[in-house]
Design a protein around this motif. Structure first.
Motif, PDB file in Angstrom:
ATOM      1  N   VAL A 152     -43.925 -31.656  61.630  1.00  0.00           N
ATOM      2  CA  VAL A 152     -42.809 -32.253  60.895  1.00  0.00           C
ATOM      3  C   VAL A 152     -42.729 -31.599  59.513  1.00  0.00           C
ATOM      4  CG1 VAL A 152     -41.945 -34.387  59.825  1.00  0.00           C
ATOM      5  CG2 VAL A 152     -42.883 -34.443  62.151  1.00  0.00           C
ATOM      6  N   MET A 153     -43.891 -31.353  58.925  1.00  0.00           N
ATOM      7  CA  MET A 153     -43.959 -30.701  57.613  1.00  0.00           C
ATOM      8  C   MET A 153     -43.731 -29.187  57.722  1.00  0.00           C
ATOM      9  SD  MET A 153     -44.605 -33.251  55.543  1.00  0.00           S
ATOM     10  CE  MET A 153     -44.893 -32.319  54.060  1.00  0.00           C
ATOM     11  N   ALA A 154     -44.305 -28.569  58.758  1.00  0.00           N
ATOM     12  CA  ALA A 154     -44.368 -27.109  58.844  1.00  0.00           C
ATOM     13  C   ALA A 154     -43.004 -26.439  58.894  1.00  0.00           C
ATOM     14  CB  ALA A 154     -45.201 -26.695  60.055  1.00  0.00           C
ATOM     15  N   ASP A 155     -42.043 -27.006  59.620  1.00  0.00           N
ATOM     16  CA  ASP A 155     -40.740 -26.343  59.706  1.00  0.00           C
ATOM     17  C   ASP A 155     -40.056 -26.308  58.343  1.00  0.00           C
ATOM     18  OD1 ASP A 155     -40.179 -29.246  60.129  1.00  0.00           O
ATOM     19  OD2 ASP A 155     -38.116 -28.571  60.406  1.00  0.00           O
ATOM     20  N   ASP A 156     -40.251 -27.336  57.541  1.00  0.00           N
ATOM     21  CA  ASP A 156     -39.648 -27.351  56.207  1.00  0.00           C
ATOM     22  C   ASP A 156     -40.397 -26.443  55.238  1.00  0.00           C
ATOM     23  OD1 ASP A 156     -37.377 -29.348  56.333  1.00  0.00           O
ATOM     24  OD2 ASP A 156     -39.015 -30.443  57.263  1.00  0.00           O
ATOM     25  N   LEU A 157     -41.689 -26.307  55.425  1.00  0.00           N
ATOM     26  CA  LEU A 157     -42.441 -25.363  54.603  1.00  0.00           C
ATOM     27  C   LEU A 157     -41.985 -23.936  54.889  1.00  0.00           C
ATOM     28  CD1 LEU A 157     -46.004 -26.942  54.872  1.00  0.00           C
ATOM     29  CD2 LEU A 157     -44.421 -27.070  52.928  1.00  0.00           C
ATOM     30  N   LEU A 158     -41.755 -23.618  56.153  1.00  0.00           N
ATOM     31  CA  LEU A 158     -41.254 -22.288  56.495  1.00  0.00           C
ATOM     32  C   LEU A 158     -39.841 -22.095  55.953  1.00  0.00           C
ATOM     33  CD1 LEU A 158     -41.811 -19.602  57.859  1.00  0.00           C
ATOM     34  CD2 LEU A 158     -41.023 -20.611  60.025  1.00  0.00           C
ATOM     35  N   GLY A 159     -39.014 -23.126  56.049  1.00  0.00           N
ATOM     36  CA  GLY A 159     -37.674 -23.065  55.460  1.00  0.00           C
ATOM     37  C   GLY A 159     -37.740 -22.836  53.956  1.00  0.00           C
ATOM     38  N   GLY A 160     -38.689 -23.493  53.293  1.00  0.00           N
ATOM     39  CA  GLY A 160     -38.879 -23.283  51.857  1.00  0.00           C
ATOM     40  C   GLY A 160     -39.327 -21.869  51.542  1.00  0.00           C
ATOM     41  N   PHE A 161     -40.192 -21.317  52.390  1.00  0.00           N
ATOM     42  CA  PHE A 161     -40.637 -19.935  52.214  1.00  0.00           C
ATOM     43  C   PHE A 161     -39.454 -18.973  52.337  1.00  0.00           C
ATOM     44  CE2 PHE A 161     -41.999 -15.944  54.194  1.00  0.00           C
ATOM     45  CZ  PHE A 161     -42.823 -15.442  53.184  1.00  0.00           C
ATOM     46  N   TYR A 162     -38.629 -19.162  53.371  1.00  0.00           N
ATOM     47  CA  TYR A 162     -37.445 -18.304  53.541  1.00  0.00           C
ATOM     48  C   TYR A 162     -36.472 -18.467  52.376  1.00  0.00           C
ATOM     49  CZ  TYR A 162     -38.853 -17.364  58.386  1.00  0.00           C
ATOM     50  OH  TYR A 162     -39.518 -16.966  59.518  1.00  0.00           O
ATOM     51  N   ALA A 163     -36.326 -19.685  51.881  1.00  0.00           N
ATOM     52  CA  ALA A 163     -35.457 -19.909  50.719  1.00  0.00           C
ATOM     53  C   ALA A 163     -36.015 -19.179  49.498  1.00  0.00           C
ATOM     54  CB  ALA A 163     -35.322 -21.402  50.437  1.00  0.00           C
ATOM     55  N   ALA A 164     -37.332 -19.187  49.336  1.00  0.00           N
ATOM     56  CA  ALA A 164     -37.960 -18.490  48.208  1.00  0.00           C
ATOM     57  C   ALA A 164     -37.748 -16.977  48.311  1.00  0.00           C
ATOM     58  CB  ALA A 164     -39.454 -18.812  48.149  1.00  0.00           C
ATOM     59  N   VAL A 165     -37.948 -16.418  49.504  1.00  0.00           N
ATOM     60  CA  VAL A 165     -37.730 -14.977  49.706  1.00  0.00           C
ATOM     61  C   VAL A 165     -36.264 -14.639  49.439  1.00  0.00           C
ATOM     62  CG1 VAL A 165     -37.723 -13.125  51.435  1.00  0.00           C
ATOM     63  CG2 VAL A 165     -39.675 -14.687  51.290  1.00  0.00           C
ATOM     64  N   SER A 166     -35.351 -15.461  49.931  1.00  0.00           N
ATOM     65  CA  SER A 166     -33.924 -15.231  49.703  1.00  0.00           C
ATOM     66  C   SER A 166     -33.584 -15.302  48.219  1.00  0.00           C
ATOM     67  CB  SER A 166     -33.092 -16.258  50.477  1.00  0.00           C
ATOM     68  OG  SER A 166     -33.331 -16.161  51.850  1.00  0.00           O
ATOM     69  N   LEU A 167     -34.180 -16.245  47.525  1.00  0.00           N
ATOM     70  CA  LEU A 167     -33.961 -16.390  46.088  1.00  0.00           C
ATOM     71  C   LEU A 167     -34.399 -15.130  45.350  1.00  0.00           C
ATOM     72  CD1 LEU A 167     -33.108 -18.562  43.911  1.00  0.00           C
ATOM     73  CD2 LEU A 167     -35.538 -19.030  43.689  1.00  0.00           C
ATOM     74  N   ILE A 168     -35.550 -14.599  45.700  1.00  0.00           N
ATOM     75  CA  ILE A 168     -36.045 -13.367  45.077  1.00  0.00           C
ATOM     76  C   ILE A 168     -35.091 -12.210  45.351  1.00  0.00           C
ATOM     77  CG2 ILE A 168     -37.880 -11.621  45.186  1.00  0.00           C
ATOM     78  CD1 ILE A 168     -39.835 -14.003  45.723  1.00  0.00           C
ATOM     79  N   ILE A 169     -34.642 -12.085  46.592  1.00  0.00           N
ATOM     80  CA  ILE A 169     -33.725 -10.995  46.948  1.00  0.00           C
ATOM     81  C   ILE A 169     -32.419 -11.111  46.175  1.00  0.00           C
ATOM     82  CG2 ILE A 169     -32.313 -10.064  48.835  1.00  0.00           C
ATOM     83  CD1 ILE A 169     -34.730 -10.748  50.704  1.00  0.00           C
ATOM     84  N   ILE A 170     -31.873 -12.310  46.085  1.00  0.00           N
ATOM     85  CA  ILE A 170     -30.625 -12.523  45.340  1.00  0.00           C
ATOM     86  C   ILE A 170     -30.816 -12.151  43.868  1.00  0.00           C
ATOM     87  CG2 ILE A 170     -29.027 -14.305  44.500  1.00  0.00           C
ATOM     88  CD1 ILE A 170     -29.421 -15.679  47.277  1.00  0.00           C
ATOM     89  N   LYS A 171     -31.935 -12.584  43.296  1.00  0.00           N
ATOM     90  CA  LYS A 171     -32.194 -12.259  41.883  1.00  0.00           C
ATOM     91  C   LYS A 171     -32.309 -10.747  41.679  1.00  0.00           C
ATOM     92  CE  LYS A 171     -34.516 -15.076  39.178  1.00  0.00           C
ATOM     93  NZ  LYS A 171     -35.608 -15.868  38.600  1.00  0.00           N
ATOM     94  N   ILE A 172     -33.005 -10.068  42.584  1.00  0.00           N
ATOM     95  CA  ILE A 172     -33.162  -8.602  42.478  1.00  0.00           C
ATOM     96  C   ILE A 172     -31.801  -7.926  42.553  1.00  0.00           C
ATOM     97  CG2 ILE A 172     -34.012  -6.549  43.690  1.00  0.00           C
ATOM     98  CD1 ILE A 172     -36.534  -8.226  44.381  1.00  0.00           C
ATOM     99  N   ILE A 173     -30.974  -8.357  43.499  1.00  0.00           N
ATOM    100  CA  ILE A 173     -29.633  -7.767  43.653  1.00  0.00           C
ATOM    101  C   ILE A 173     -28.799  -7.990  42.397  1.00  0.00           C
ATOM    102  CG2 ILE A 173     -27.447  -7.962  44.908  1.00  0.00           C
ATOM    103  CD1 ILE A 173     -29.176  -8.488  47.446  1.00  0.00           C
ATOM    104  N   LEU A 174     -28.812  -9.221  41.873  1.00  0.00           N
ATOM    105  CA  LEU A 174     -27.997  -9.523  40.695  1.00  0.00           C
ATOM    106  C   LEU A 174     -28.495  -8.792  39.456  1.00  0.00           C
ATOM    107  CD1 LEU A 174     -27.302 -13.338  41.207  1.00  0.00           C
ATOM    108  CD2 LEU A 174     -25.777 -11.400  41.670  1.00  0.00           C
ATOM    109  N   VAL A 175     -29.810  -8.647  39.314  1.00  0.00           N
ATOM    110  CA  VAL A 175     -30.363  -7.899  38.176  1.00  0.00           C
ATOM    111  C   VAL A 175     -30.039  -6.418  38.319  1.00  0.00           C
ATOM    112  CG1 VAL A 175     -32.518  -7.139  37.089  1.00  0.00           C
ATOM    113  CG2 VAL A 175     -32.181  -9.563  37.610  1.00  0.00           C
ATOM    114  N   SER A 176     -30.192  -5.870  39.516  1.00  0.00           N
ATOM    115  CA  SER A 176     -29.889  -4.449  39.758  1.00  0.00           C
ATOM    116  C   SER A 176     -28.434  -4.134  39.513  1.00  0.00           C
ATOM    117  CB  SER A 176     -30.256  -4.062  41.196  1.00  0.00           C
ATOM    118  OG  SER A 176     -31.625  -4.221  41.418  1.00  0.00           O
TER     119      SER A 176
END
Length: 180
Positions: A152-176
């Motif tokens: 029950v916890m694990a699927d949301d933790l993985l979703g949070g991980f993907y959201a974190a990776v996506s956040l980093i990618i978006i920030k890199i793109i916007l900074v670049s």
């Protein structure tokens, strides 16, 4: 199942209810998962803006919240499953833990009080997490279909991980691109 959506007429223990429902936010009738995610984001914002916790301290506290909420959430969910079923929608501590993962990357203010991440990055983190939590791509659905309190916890933790990776990618793109 009775008319309240419970497996039994017995009341579940209070402490697991408080923890599992994210201080009651899981009882919100229109999207309890979103209510839990918003509450977690507001708690993070209160730490950042209300209490003035800055920089790496905020990141450490937020990551600590992920760990503690995962441990307590797994326990609370296991306690509530005999009353509410395998993955009850009222249990939102998993969404809280999940949204804190991308939020743990943000530092609105540096230790010197300078603005580093604008407040709207927290909103981006929330939206990204909710996207992954609702759509359940990239293995999240497989975890969601597994039985047990940890999953029950694990699927949301993985979703949070993907959201974190996506956040980093978006920030890199916007900074670049020189946008931020």
């Amino acid at each position: 199942m009775n008319n309240k959506g419970n497996l039994t007429d017995e009341r579940p223990p209070l402490l697991p209810v408080i923890i599992g429902t994210g201080f009651g936010s899981g009882f919100w009738p229109w999207g309890p998962g979103t209510a839990g995610s918003v509450l977690a984001t507001l708690i993070w914002a209160a730490l950042a803006y209300g209490l003035g916790i800055t920089g790496e301290n905020l990141q450490s506290i937020t990551f600590f919240l992920v760990i503690v909420s995962t441990i307590l959430g797994t326990w609370a969910t296991a306690q509530l499953q005999p009353y509410w079923g395998e993955d009850p929608s009222r249990v939102v501590i998993d969404e809280m833990a999940g949204v804190w993962i991308p939020l743990s990357l943000l530092t609105p203010l540096t230790a010197q009080g300078e603005v580093k991440d604008a407040w709207w990055w927290a909103l981006v983190a929330l939206v990204l997490f909710r996207f992954f939590d609702m759509v359940k791509p990239l293995g999240i659905k497989k975890l969601d279909n597994r039985q047990g309190a940890f999953y029950v916890m694990a699927d949301d933790l993985l979703g949070g991980f993907y959201a974190a990776v996506s956040l980093i990618i978006i920030k890199i793109i916007l900074v670049s691109a020189g946008i931020i």
